[in-house]
Design a protein around this motif. Structure first.
Motif, mmCIF file in Angstrom:
data_model
loop_
_atom_site.group_PDB
_atom_site.id
_atom_site.type_symbol
_atom_site.label_atom_id
_atom_site.label_comp_id
_atom_site.label_asym_id
_atom_site.label_seq_id
_atom_site.Cartn_x
_atom_site.Cartn_y
_atom_site.Cartn_z
ATOM 1 N N PHE A 80 0.722 -1.298 0.023
ATOM 2 C CA PHE A 80 0.066 0.142 0.045
ATOM 3 C C PHE A 80 0.831 1.192 0.073
ATOM 4 C CE2 PHE A 80 -1.957 3.440 2.116
ATOM 5 C CZ PHE A 80 -2.973 3.685 1.676
ATOM 6 N N ALA A 81 1.844 1.153 0.684
ATOM 7 C CA ALA A 81 2.942 2.431 0.729
ATOM 8 C C ALA A 81 3.131 3.028 -0.857
ATOM 9 C CB ALA A 81 4.052 2.193 1.500
ATOM 10 N N ARG A 82 3.287 2.147 -1.451
ATOM 11 C CA ARG A 82 3.653 2.696 -2.995
ATOM 12 C C ARG A 82 2.296 3.446 -3.626
ATOM 13 N NH1 ARG A 82 6.142 -2.818 -6.218
ATOM 14 N NH2 ARG A 82 7.670 -3.195 -4.599
ATOM 15 N N PHE A 83 1.182 3.200 -2.878
ATOM 16 C CA PHE A 83 0.279 4.210 -3.556
ATOM 17 C C PHE A 83 -0.218 5.559 -2.622
ATOM 18 C CE2 PHE A 83 -1.487 0.001 -4.962
ATOM 19 C CZ PHE A 83 -0.843 0.480 -6.308
ATOM 20 N N ALA A 84 0.590 5.604 -1.382
ATOM 21 C CA ALA A 84 0.473 6.828 -0.512
ATOM 22 C C ALA A 84 0.296 8.001 -1.019
ATOM 23 C CB ALA A 84 1.309 6.312 0.729
ATOM 24 N N GLY A 85 1.323 8.354 -2.031
ATOM 25 C CA GLY A 85 1.355 9.564 -2.451
ATOM 26 C C GLY A 85 0.276 9.861 -3.650
ATOM 27 N N GLU A 86 -0.511 8.673 -4.014
ATOM 28 C CA GLU A 86 -1.380 8.936 -5.125
ATOM 29 C C GLU A 86 -2.883 9.082 -4.716
ATOM 30 O OE1 GLU A 86 -0.664 6.516 -8.811
ATOM 31 O OE2 GLU A 86 0.987 5.648 -7.587
ATOM 32 N N ILE A 87 -2.935 8.827 -3.275
ATOM 33 C CA ILE A 87 -4.218 8.620 -2.702
ATOM 34 C C ILE A 87 -4.249 9.739 -1.406
ATOM 35 C CG2 ILE A 87 -6.055 7.151 -1.839
ATOM 36 C CD1 ILE A 87 -4.671 4.807 -3.272
ATOM 37 N N PRO A 88 -4.315 10.902 -1.780
ATOM 38 C CA PRO A 88 -4.165 12.017 -0.437
ATOM 39 C C PRO A 88 -5.540 11.744 0.496
ATOM 40 C CG PRO A 88 -4.641 13.035 -2.621
ATOM 41 C CD PRO A 88 -4.274 11.547 -2.818
ATOM 42 N N LEU A 89 -5.365 11.517 1.676
ATOM 43 C CA LEU A 89 -6.588 11.481 2.652
ATOM 44 C C LEU A 89 -6.649 12.921 3.348
ATOM 45 C CD1 LEU A 89 -5.707 7.727 3.520
ATOM 46 C CD2 LEU A 89 -7.143 8.588 1.686
ATOM 47 N N THR A 90 -7.911 12.799 3.874
ATOM 48 C CA THR A 90 -8.066 14.047 5.101
ATOM 49 C C THR A 90 -8.774 13.540 6.241
ATOM 50 O OG1 THR A 90 -10.543 14.536 4.084
ATOM 51 C CG2 THR A 90 -8.444 15.377 2.988
ATOM 52 N N ALA A 91 -9.097 14.446 7.251
ATOM 53 C CA ALA A 91 -9.729 13.782 8.241
ATOM 54 C C ALA A 91 -11.269 13.376 8.069
ATOM 55 C CB ALA A 91 -9.946 15.198 9.222
ATOM 56 N N ASP A 92 -11.844 13.691 6.869
ATOM 57 C CA ASP A 92 -13.194 13.171 6.555
ATOM 58 C C ASP A 92 -13.080 11.842 5.721
ATOM 59 O OD1 ASP A 92 -14.155 15.475 7.750
ATOM 60 O OD2 ASP A 92 -14.051 16.700 6.025
ATOM 61 N N THR A 93 -12.014 11.595 5.526
ATOM 62 C CA THR A 93 -11.917 10.147 4.550
ATOM 63 C C THR A 93 -12.348 9.205 5.417
ATOM 64 O OG1 THR A 93 -10.162 11.230 3.366
ATOM 65 C CG2 THR A 93 -10.452 8.775 3.297
ATOM 66 N N LEU A 94 -13.241 8.267 4.794
ATOM 67 C CA LEU A 94 -13.809 7.068 5.473
ATOM 68 C C LEU A 94 -12.967 5.764 4.829
ATOM 69 C CD1 LEU A 94 -15.658 5.389 7.196
ATOM 70 C CD2 LEU A 94 -17.113 5.279 5.121
ATOM 71 N N ILE A 95 -12.338 4.897 5.603
ATOM 72 C CA ILE A 95 -11.594 3.966 5.397
ATOM 73 C C ILE A 95 -12.219 2.744 5.589
ATOM 74 C CG2 ILE A 95 -9.377 2.651 5.577
ATOM 75 C CD1 ILE A 95 -8.023 5.341 6.783
ATOM 76 N N LEU A 96 -12.336 1.803 4.475
ATOM 77 C CA LEU A 96 -13.149 0.378 4.527
ATOM 78 C C LEU A 96 -11.787 -0.435 4.462
ATOM 79 C CD1 LEU A 96 -16.177 0.913 2.161
ATOM 80 C CD2 LEU A 96 -15.711 1.491 4.504
ATOM 81 N N ALA A 97 -11.826 -1.350 5.517
ATOM 82 C CA ALA A 97 -10.802 -2.471 5.495
ATOM 83 C C ALA A 97 -11.227 -3.688 6.288
ATOM 84 C CB ALA A 97 -9.520 -1.743 6.254
ATOM 85 N N ASP A 98 -10.594 -4.878 5.732
ATOM 86 C CA ASP A 98 -11.203 -6.100 6.486
ATOM 87 C C ASP A 98 -9.995 -6.504 7.547
ATOM 88 O OD1 ASP A 98 -11.586 -8.697 6.594
ATOM 89 O OD2 ASP A 98 -11.512 -9.208 4.559
ATOM 90 N N PRO A 99 -10.498 -6.968 8.550
ATOM 91 C CA PRO A 99 -9.561 -7.227 9.616
ATOM 92 C C PRO A 99 -8.753 -8.626 9.302
ATOM 93 C CG PRO A 99 -11.970 -7.864 10.287
ATOM 94 C CD PRO A 99 -11.946 -6.704 8.947
ATOM 95 N N GLY A 100 -9.295 -9.220 8.344
ATOM 96 C CA GLY A 100 -8.664 -10.578 7.928
ATOM 97 C C GLY A 100 -7.453 -10.289 7.070
ATOM 98 N N ALA A 101 -7.271 -9.110 6.477
ATOM 99 C CA ALA A 101 -6.212 -8.659 5.825
ATOM 100 C C ALA A 101 -4.935 -7.938 6.507
ATOM 101 C CB ALA A 101 -6.478 -7.477 4.796
ATOM 102 N N GLY A 102 -5.218 -7.867 7.873
ATOM 103 C CA GLY A 102 -4.074 -7.376 8.789
ATOM 104 C C GLY A 102 -4.227 -6.141 9.151
ATOM 105 N N LYS A 103 -3.162 -5.532 10.135
ATOM 106 C CA LYS A 103 -3.264 -4.468 10.645
ATOM 107 C C LYS A 103 -3.358 -3.260 9.911
ATOM 108 C CE LYS A 103 -1.207 -6.113 14.927
ATOM 109 N NZ LYS A 103 0.177 -5.854 15.864
#
Length: 576
Positions: A80-103
């Motif tokens: 994911f770190a390779r995309f960090a610069g391409e996906i700017p986030l803010t305090a209003d961004t909602l993150i959807l994640a699967d706990p089965g994929a790790g921390k």
């Protein structure tokens, strides 16, 4: 609804289905009545590796990604770190994640409180043939307030080739995902009527424009990010009676299309920066022999192999100056995905009429992104003849293939026509085509090849001028979209701003450019390190005093906010 836009990013490792999920969400947005744009990003691997789909949609045409994303859906955290610069986030961004994929990765720890955990894999396993990326699609659609019916219709359309069982499983998984976030799905601002719009990529649009312009033979060697042009064209050009050949390399492909065009068939090749470098000697042959060809260069990060899967507008210099000798030719640039249709259509007609070469610049961002747009209009080409100015036999007269006509365009013949044969090669020649090293012949033919381009009236298609004001943002290619949005914000803030997007870069329409920029403060905005367009325009004495440059390299795309920041950093009356 007028200012309602939604943006989301979907990331995952190779095979997780991130791009498929993005395609499905974009199609759902289209079926809900919205315009939209999807860009994609991948690593440099030949196969596998990480990938990301980035989307933005809303009630008006979408010209670029915004300054940040409202939703990030991570199918897993692979690289994911390779995309960090391409996906700017803010305090209003909602993150959807699967706990089965790790921390959460370290880059996202500041956003932990904004994360919604959804058991994508566990939910998918409850369904026969369930796929967790389809569960994610349902959750994303709920967050983005897309109607469930539109998402299910999109899944049916996108997955139609996979059969009814796959579609049924996708529907079930989408429904499960949609149910995980019911509050976000309550109120959708979808239009009451769903108009007919097109979904196409820049590479598909370029192929369509070439076919509309009359191209009937294509030879090319596959190269990222231009290969999809060939894949899209192959079955379609055949249905029109043409042909496409995969050459063994770029040298072969450029020579093949020169031969085909010499034989009377409008021809084209598609490549990227490294391939364009290899084609330069062949392109020079086409210029010297006045053989019409189109070369599409879908730019990527350079130099050398560079960054094959990311975008940069850094091939302008080679497009303008890469040929040895005085070799005038056309250089055009498409301004957005739909504009690829118009630009390639126009370029094909231009080269056939002017008997010259056109290098048409697209880039990875345009070529491999997909947009939901109104059907592209056919350009007004009433100032161009339908085809070549063909020679007719004149018994008793020697055919002057390179006759010095008033407009510099000489009647052209095809091989095998009686009384219309001539010597055809790359040597300098006289009017008959006979090789000549005489200074007079050289000067006459150089001038002919130059003047037929510089004296041609390109009409209004040379540029797109949007808005009015004493601030002029001058740009080209894929940067046009971000510049348009930056200008809209400036206008809304009370600073009148116009945008000038150059479509015909060479020969430069100097008089028209002067008329459009006189009395304005000009900023030249582009995605390369050295400000290639800015310096080209300066060398042509085509910019008003005090013009400024904002240029930075890729691979990150330009965003409206950084353009506004650059402009705000300098006082309006500080002419340097």
């Amino acid at each position: 609804m007028s200012d309602w836009y939604q943006s989301c990013a979907i990331t995952g490792s190779g095979g997780s289905g991130a791009v498929t999920a993005g395609m499905l969400v974009l199609e759902a947005a289209a079926r809900a009545g919205y315009y939209g744009l999807m860009t994609r990003s991948a690593g440099p691997q030949i196969r596998g590796g990480e990938s990301a789909a980035m989307l933005r949609f809303g009630p008006a045409p979408v010209t670029c990604m915004g300054d940040s994303f409202g939703i990030l859906a991570a199918l897993d955290w692979g690289n994911f770190a390779r995309f960090a610069g391409e996906i700017p986030l803010t305090a209003d961004t909602l993150i959807l994640a699967d706990p089965g994929a790790g921390k959460l990765p370290p880059e996202l720890e500041p956003y932990r409180e904004q994360t919604r955990w959804i058991n994508l894999r566990e939910l998918a396993d409850t369904m026969p043939s369930g796929r967790f990326n389809m569960v994610a699609v349902g959750a994303i659609a709920a967050c983005a307030r897309l109607p469930l019916s539109a998402v299910l219709e999109a899944a049916t359309a996108i997955l139609s080739a996979k059969g009814s069982e796959v579609i049924a499983a996708a529907h079930a998984c989408i429904g499960l995902g949609y149910q995980q976030l019911p509050a976000e799905a309550d109120a959708s601002p979808a239009p009451s009527e769903v108009p007919r719009r097109w979904s196409l990529s820049g590479n598909e649009a370029a192929g369509l424009g070439a076919l509309r312009g009359g191209v009937r033979f294509v030879a090319a060697y596959p190269i990222t990010p231009a290969t999809e042009i060939l894949e899209w064209l192959a079955p379609r050009i055949a249905r029109l009676g043409g042909g496409l050949l995969q050459a063994e390399d770029e040298l072969a492909s450029i020579n093949m299309i020169i031969g085909s065009s010499f034989g009377g068939v409008p021809s084209m090749t598609a490549t990227s920066g490294p391939g364009l470098s290899l084609m330069m000697e062949g392109i020079g042959l086409a210029v010297a022999s006045e053989t019409p060809i189109v070369v599409i260069n879908v730019m990527r990060g350079g130099p050398s192999t560079g960054i094959p899967t990311k975008s940069e507008q850094s091939d302008l210099n080679i497009a303008l100056y890469g040929l040895h000798g005085d070799a005038p030719h056309l250089v055009l640039a498409a301004l957005d995905i739909a504009d690829c249709v118009l630009t390639l259509h126009w370029a094909t007609r231009l080269v056939e009429h002017l008997q010259t070469v056109a290098i048409v610049l697209s880039d990875q961002l345009l070529g491999q992104s997909r947009v939901i747009v109104d059907p592209p209009e056919t350009p007004d080409l009433s100032n161009l003849p339908l085809g070549r100015r063909c020679a007719t036999a004149d018994p008793g007269a020697d055919y002057q293939r390179y006759q010095l006509t008033k407009d510099g365009i000489s009647p052209i013949s095809a091989p095998g026509l009686t009384d219309l044969s001539y010597t055809a090669d790359g040597l300098e020649h006289n009017e008959f085509g006979t090789p000549s090293s005489l200074a007079g012949d050289h000067l006459a033919q150089l001038t002919k090849r130059r003047d037929k381009l510089t004296q041609f009236d390109a009409g209004p298609l040379w540029a797109e001028i949007t808005g009015a004001g004493d601030l002029c943002l001058l740009t080209w290619g894929s940067s046009h979209g971000a510049v348009l949005e930056a200008a809209a914000r400036l206008n809304a803030s009370g600073r009148p701003t116009r945008v000038l997007g150059l479509r015909l870069i060479a020969p430069l329409q100097r008089a028209a450019l002067h008329a459009a920029t006189t009395g304005t403060q000009v900023w030249v905005i582009e995605l390369n390190q050295d400000g290639q367009l800015f310096h080209y325009l300066r060398s042509e004495a085509a910019l008003p005093e005090g013009a400024r440059s904002f240029a930075r390299p890729g691979p990150l795309p330009l965003r409206p906010a950084e353009i506004l920041t650059a402009i705000a950093a300098e006082p309006a009356d500080d002419h340097t």
